[in-house]
Design an enzyme around this catalytic site. Structure first.
Site, mmCIF file in Angstrom:
data_model
loop_
_atom_site.group_PDB
_atom_site.id
_atom_site.type_symbol
_atom_site.label_atom_id
_atom_site.label_comp_id
_atom_site.label_asym_id
_atom_site.label_seq_id
_atom_site.Cartn_x
_atom_site.Cartn_y
_atom_site.Cartn_z
ATOM 1 N N PRO A 45 0.811 -1.209 0.000
ATOM 2 C CA PRO A 45 0.000 0.000 0.000
ATOM 3 C C PRO A 45 0.849 1.266 0.000
ATOM 4 O O PRO A 45 1.426 1.625 1.014
ATOM 5 C CB PRO A 45 -0.802 -0.112 1.295
ATOM 6 C CG PRO A 45 -0.513 -1.466 1.852
ATOM 7 C CD PRO A 45 0.807 -1.870 1.298
ATOM 8 N N GLU A 46 0.951 1.876 -1.142
ATOM 9 C CA GLU A 46 1.565 3.193 -1.235
ATOM 10 C C GLU A 46 0.437 4.177 -1.504
ATOM 11 O O GLU A 46 -0.725 3.831 -1.368
ATOM 12 C CB GLU A 46 2.637 3.199 -2.336
ATOM 13 C CG GLU A 46 3.691 2.131 -2.080
ATOM 14 C CD GLU A 46 4.877 2.194 -3.036
ATOM 15 O OE1 GLU A 46 5.084 3.247 -3.649
ATOM 16 O OE2 GLU A 46 5.581 1.187 -3.153
ATOM 17 N N LYS A 101 0.337 7.978 3.085
ATOM 18 C CA LYS A 101 -0.153 6.602 3.110
ATOM 19 C C LYS A 101 -1.075 6.340 4.295
ATOM 20 O O LYS A 101 -1.411 5.199 4.589
ATOM 21 C CB LYS A 101 1.030 5.625 3.155
ATOM 22 C CG LYS A 101 2.017 5.789 2.007
ATOM 23 C CD LYS A 101 3.176 4.820 2.145
ATOM 24 C CE LYS A 101 4.445 5.395 1.574
ATOM 25 N NZ LYS A 101 5.619 4.583 1.883
ATOM 26 N N ARG A 154 1.559 -9.559 8.687
ATOM 27 C CA ARG A 154 2.792 -9.365 9.448
ATOM 28 C C ARG A 154 2.664 -8.393 10.613
ATOM 29 O O ARG A 154 3.662 -8.067 11.253
ATOM 30 C CB ARG A 154 3.890 -8.925 8.482
ATOM 31 C CG ARG A 154 4.273 -10.069 7.555
ATOM 32 C CD ARG A 154 5.070 -9.594 6.383
ATOM 33 N NE ARG A 154 6.388 -9.146 6.781
ATOM 34 C CZ ARG A 154 7.277 -8.675 5.912
ATOM 35 N NH1 ARG A 154 6.973 -8.591 4.639
ATOM 36 N NH2 ARG A 154 8.444 -8.294 6.323
ATOM 37 N N ARG A 303 16.579 -1.441 0.936
ATOM 38 C CA ARG A 303 15.455 -1.752 0.057
ATOM 39 C C ARG A 303 15.927 -2.157 -1.317
ATOM 40 O O ARG A 303 16.901 -1.624 -1.844
ATOM 41 C CB ARG A 303 14.539 -0.540 -0.106
ATOM 42 C CG ARG A 303 13.714 -0.278 1.106
ATOM 43 C CD ARG A 303 13.719 1.191 1.306
ATOM 44 N NE ARG A 303 12.621 1.604 2.147
ATOM 45 C CZ ARG A 303 12.780 2.427 3.148
ATOM 46 N NH1 ARG A 303 13.982 2.853 3.461
ATOM 47 N NH2 ARG A 303 11.750 2.808 3.844
#
Length: 511
Positions: A45-46, A101, A154, A303
């Site tokens: 989800p951005e 976000k 998570r 990343r």
DNA sequence: ATGTTTGCCTGTTCGC
DNA sequence: TGCGAACAGGCAAACA
């Protein structure tokens, strides 16, 4: 020999980490029932994804009222929402907002319920009969009989509840990424010495860009993700590009998700179409859509960072491999003379043993390898490496992993310098994924070279230094250079390799 | 004080 | 076949 056409069988480093676009595509098509999450499909989800969720909620649960809440994962509640179960019942949802976000549900009486989905958080609106999702963390029961479910495998997501319109958790955010002012971006770039991509990801500077879109925006602007922002040559132009491309990409992505989401009816299960439009993210090992160079991937700030080395002006990295005394370092020295930074893996491996962190990890595998205080017990280590396969595997895995990190870091800092890596075990150590070009040094003069070096037992050295899989090294290298001839001839061969790369895909940038 | 690293979390995949 | 390790990654917190 050289992979001009990128067949699907060409090595695809990192592809294991994320599903290929084609597999994702088929999953998305298959899942048309609407309500249950397909666990094989994960959405990050951005900004566009959160915006899509907001729109769905806005059209489905507006004017509904919270009755009670099942808190299945209390740790994910912010302090402001600790007593959610007592404060939320009776609150009617009167509006929705998004900031970066963060997703905000406006409640009657100027109150706000805020969600951050982080990595894998999802919000579902379930009909009364619908079965629960796989990893529910909060179940909000609504007056209509439906349930709003915060599902989050998570448990990275978070929830806030404020008795105000103000939402302090969003106070530090920068301007919205799809509404950037070029002048603001220019000023930002000027005073940031961090790599460009890190700046794009910094929510306090620009809100809403996550890893996927940071990669895509860098590509669309043809900017290296690794270049320190203040080192960008034409900052005003780059800033305008970043502002324009961020808006274009994010807004396009919002429309793509919107269109797909319709097929999911009342569910807030977002599965957009935008992955089909990605140019670099998840495409490592595949040819660039613009120039056909291979999309590469390294780690930046922890990343995965995908980029086209050609379009984005990322300096060339060449890997030179081959058996002992095959002339690897001779090739490297030529390149060093041409301005390449020279990384020698044998040397780095030796130095690696001085690193305290690595030492600790290796001691955990077998403490006896290190003598009481100082040195490495080389004889013991050699014995263990030959006698115990399990030890060998664990030891080398850790050592190679350390070296990969070192190389990765070094490459990230050399944002405008080409690099040559000499690595006898280029593929075993998985250093090949850093290299746009892989060269195998070959010669029938290995024994002579060893003798010339003054090796006391050249036959033994030859045996010990042999790669266990020479054929795969030949197959996986782009070029093979026979180093047997005179030096002048060798220099010509190296230059020919460089020339052929220039003609391959629009040239190199380091010249 | 600032910039950098680590921990939170679980599921999947890979390779020996 | 089983198992260890790597990896996904946004953000807060701890660290130097």
């Amino acid at each position: 020999m050289r992979r001009r056409n990128l067949s699907p069988s060409s090595p695809r480093p990192w592809t294991k980490l994320c599903p290929s676009p084609s597999s994702r595509r088929s999953k998305a098509r298959l899942d048309t029932r609407g309500s249950i999450a397909n666990k094989e499909e994960s959405i990050m989800p951005e900004l566009p994804e959160v915006e899509t969720v907001r729109r769905i909620l806005n059209s489905s649960i507006l004017n509904d009222t919270f009755q009670n809440v099942e808190v299945l994962s209390p740790k994910q509640l912010d302090a402001s929402a600790r007593d959610l179960t007592s404060r939320l019942p009776g609150a009617t949802i009167v509006g929705t907002d998004r900031r970066g976000k963060f997703l905000i549900l406006r409640l009657a009486g100027e109150r706000s319920l805020v969600f951050h989905l982080r990595m894998e958080g999802k919000l579902f609106v379930l009909a009364p009969q619908e079965p629960l999702t796989a990893h529910p963390r909060f179940i909000f029961h609504l007056a209509s009989g439906r349930r709003l479910v915060f599902d989050d495998t998570r448990r990275f997501g978070k929830v806030w509840l404020y008795d105000s319109l103000a939402t302090p958790c969003t106070d530090d955010l920068g301007p919205e990424a799809n509404r950037l002012d070029p002048q603001y971006v220019a000023r930002l770039l000027e005073r940031e010495n961090r790599p460009l991509k890190e700046v794009l990801l910094d929510q306090t500077k620009i809100a809403g860009i996550g890893n996927i879109y940071a990669n895509e925006i860098c590509f669309a602007c043809r900017l290296s993700p690794f270049i320190p922002a203040d080192k960008i040559i034409d900052i005003p132009r780059a800033a305008a590009d970043i502002a324009n491309q961020s808006r274009r990409i994010l807004d396009l992505s919002i429309t793509k998700n919107g269109s797909t989401v319709k097929t999911y009816r009342a569910s807030a299960h977002v599965s957009g179409d935008f992955q089909n439009f990605l140019q670099v993210y998840g495409r490592e090992g595949e040819p660039c859509h613009l120039c056909h160079a291979i999309i590469m991937k390294r780690a930046l700030a922890g990343r995965g960072t995908s980029f086209c080395p050609n379009c984005q002006h990322v300096p060339l990295v060449i890997g030179v491999t081959g058996g002992i005394a095959t002339g690897k370092s001779t090739i490297c020295h030529f390149l060093e003379k041409d301005g390449f930074q020279y990384l020698n893996m044998d040397r780095m491996a030796k130095e690696a043993y001085d690193n305290p962190g690595l030492r600790t990890d290796l001691k955990a595998i077998d403490p006896q390898v290190f003598d009481s205080e100082k040195g490495l017990n080389k004889d013991y280590l050699r014995k263990r490496l030959t006698d115990d396969q399990r030890f060998r595997r664990r030891w080398l895995t850790r050592l190679y992993s350390f070296l990969r990190d070192e190389v990765n870091e070094t490459l990230n800092h050399l944002y405008n310098t080409p690099v040559v890596i000499e690595a006898p075990l280029l593929f075993q150590a998985k250093l090949d994924s850093f290299c746009r070009l892989k060269i195998l040094a070959e010669t029938d003069q290995q024994l002579a070279h060893l003798k010339a070096r003054g090796d006391k037992d050249p036959e033994r050295s030859l045996r010990f230094g042999a790669t266990n899989d020479p054929q795969s090294y030949r197959d996986r290298c782009d070029f093979r250079i026979d180093t047997s001839g005179p030096l002048s001839e060798l220099e010509g061969k190296v230059n020919k390799v460089l020339d052929s790369l220039k003609s391959l895909s629009g040239g190199l940038d380091h010249d």
